[in-house]
Design a protein around this motif. Structure first.
Motif, short mmCIF file in Angstrom:
data_model
loop_
_atom_site.label_atom_id
_atom_site.label_comp_id
_atom_site.label_asym_id
_atom_site.label_seq_id
_atom_site.Cartn_x
_atom_site.Cartn_y
_atom_site.Cartn_z
N LYS A 152 30.36 100.65 81.74
CA LYS A 152 29.91 101.25 80.49
C LYS A 152 31.03 101.24 79.45
O LYS A 152 32.21 101.23 79.79
N ARG A 153 30.66 101.25 78.19
CA ARG A 153 31.62 101.30 77.10
C ARG A 153 32.37 102.63 77.14
O ARG A 153 31.84 103.66 77.58
N SER A 154 33.58 102.62 76.62
CA SER A 154 34.39 103.84 76.61
C SER A 154 33.80 104.92 75.72
O SER A 154 34.12 106.10 75.90
N ASP A 155 32.95 104.53 74.75
CA ASP A 155 32.33 105.52 73.88
C ASP A 155 30.90 105.85 74.30
O ASP A 155 30.17 106.51 73.55
N ASP A 156 30.49 105.42 75.47
CA ASP A 156 29.16 105.74 75.98
C ASP A 156 29.06 107.27 76.19
O ASP A 156 29.99 107.88 76.73
N TYR A 208 40.48 101.41 81.66
CA TYR A 208 39.70 100.80 80.58
C TYR A 208 40.38 99.53 80.09
O TYR A 208 41.61 99.45 80.03
N ALA A 237 39.58 95.78 77.37
CA ALA A 237 38.70 95.08 76.44
C ALA A 237 38.21 93.75 77.00
O ALA A 237 37.14 93.28 76.62
N PHE A 296 29.94 90.85 78.80
CA PHE A 296 31.02 91.58 78.13
C PHE A 296 31.95 90.65 77.34
O PHE A 296 32.83 91.13 76.62
N VAL A 343 36.27 96.93 71.56
CA VAL A 343 35.27 97.56 72.41
C VAL A 343 35.84 97.55 73.83
O VAL A 343 36.22 96.50 74.35
N TYR A 347 35.73 98.91 78.02
CA TYR A 347 34.80 99.22 79.10
C TYR A 347 35.57 99.86 80.26
O TYR A 347 36.74 99.55 80.51
#
Length: 363
Positions: free
Chosen positions: A18-22, A60, A62, A69, A80, A82
């Motif tokens: 998942k994205r770090s900002d999810d 995390y 990129a 991805f 972005v 992950y």
């Protein structure tokens, strides 16, 4: 692979990829009292957030080598990122893959890897056994080659090898869909490159503070004046002297400079209104702050330009209240700004720095 609800390993298993900002990732950080996911500014760095007490770390990055991805891309000045892997070590007491734990003897890990037809690898320092694979994830137990002791468990996405044709295809498709980036326009310059000049008043005061009390542990050293010569040496192009005005350096000789991108009718605005950038001694480049006021607030938080560009740091080890006073004195209308916001906005607005430097370098 069992994934019982409420188990930390199981929660991280579900969050992997998942994205770090999810929202789910952010909620996990908040529930565990962890620092927020990092601001990722480089593609070749693994950024971790550790829970030392619980014995695990979230990693995390990129650049994840999977078509969905790939390739790395930026949004609003930052990559972005992950959640691509996690590590578990002593004192982690939870279950691993629902039935194992960090006390698993190496002989048992070896047997499990053989049963699961998982990869077994060895280096002069470590031995690893992939004991589980499921849903594009793998669990690897790692031991020390010298004393046979347990090191950690690594839960990670199964990624493709570098150079895999699927990655090249994904990169080509992404490039075809990408909107062209407008080129920055620079006014035509004539005459000799500028020579050394006095520091602007805020930086002169910072130099005096450095001379009297130092600037803490920040890897940053003010010069006595704006110095010419560095941009030409860095780019091997004398024209760079018109665009960059160097006022500081880091311990390795990297340059901290104003990038003169803002002009009115071809005349550069004051240095204090220009972005601050970093040109590293090993080729690292990046925007640090949108202007001098933001840059002083960044230093006041204990964060230097090298740390921003090389590590994506937005947290300092030790705040510098004396620098904060300078920022308030010289820029009273600028409220204190969050370091993460300063860095993200700078890299969003001046992310074309690297392209410009490449254009300046002779072919």
């Amino acid at each position: 692979m069992a994934k019982p609800s409420g188990d930390v390993f199981a929660q991280i298993f579900q969050l992997l990829g998942k994205r770090s900002d999810d929202p789910e990732v952010l909620a996990f950080h908040a529930a565990r009292g962890l620092k927020p996911p990092p601001t990722v500014t480089k593609t070749d760095v693994l950024y971790d957030v550790r829970d030392k007490k619980a014995g695990f770390a979230l990693n995390y990055e990129a650049e994840v080598r999977l078509p969905e991805f790939y390739p790395p891309r930026k949004e609003n000045g930052k990559y972005v990122a992950y959640l691509s892997s996690a590590t578990f070590g002593e004192p982690f007491t939870g279950s691993i893959a629902g039935e194992l734990d960090v006390a698993l003897p190496e002989k048992d890990a070896k047997a499990l890897a053989k049963k699961a037809k998982g990869e077994t690898w060895s280096t002069p320092m470590y031995r690893g056994y992939v004991v589980r694979r499921e849903a594009g994830r793998e669990v690897c137990f790692i031991y020390d080659s010298d004393d046979d002791s347990f090191v950690e468990v690594r839960l990670e996405l199964e990624q493709l090898e570098e150079g895999d044709p699927a990655l090249a295809k994904a990169a080509k498709e992404a490039k075809a869909k990408a909107a062209p980036t407008p080129a920055r326009v620079f006014p035509r310059r004539t005459g000799e490159p500028p020579a050394n000049e006095p520091l602007p008043a805020p930086l002169a005061a910072l130099f005096e503070l450095q001379s009297a009390d130092g600037l803490g542990e920040i890897d940053f050293e003010m010069l006595a004046e704006i110095e010419a010569g560095g941009p030409e040496a860095w780019t091997r192009n004398a024209e760079a002297e018109h665009e960059f005005r160097v006022f500081a350096q880091d311990g390795s000789g990297g340059l901290v400079a104003f990038w003169l991108v803002h002009h009115d009718d071809g005349v550069a605005r004051p240095l204090a209104e220009q972005p601050v950038v970093f040109l590293g001694s090993e080729g690292e480049v990046g925007a640090v702050a949108t202007d001098l006021a933001d840059f002083l607030h960044l230093l006041a938080a204990g964060i230097g330009p090298y740390e921003v560009v090389e590590y994506g740091a937005t947290e300092g080890e030790e705040p510098q209240p004396a620098i904060a006073k300078l920022a308030k004195k010289f820029f009273p209308k600028r409220k204190k700004r969050d370091a993460n916001t300063i860095v993200v906005e700078a890299q969003r607005d001046y992310g074309d720095l690297g392209d410009r430097l490449e254009a300046l370098r002779p072919s």
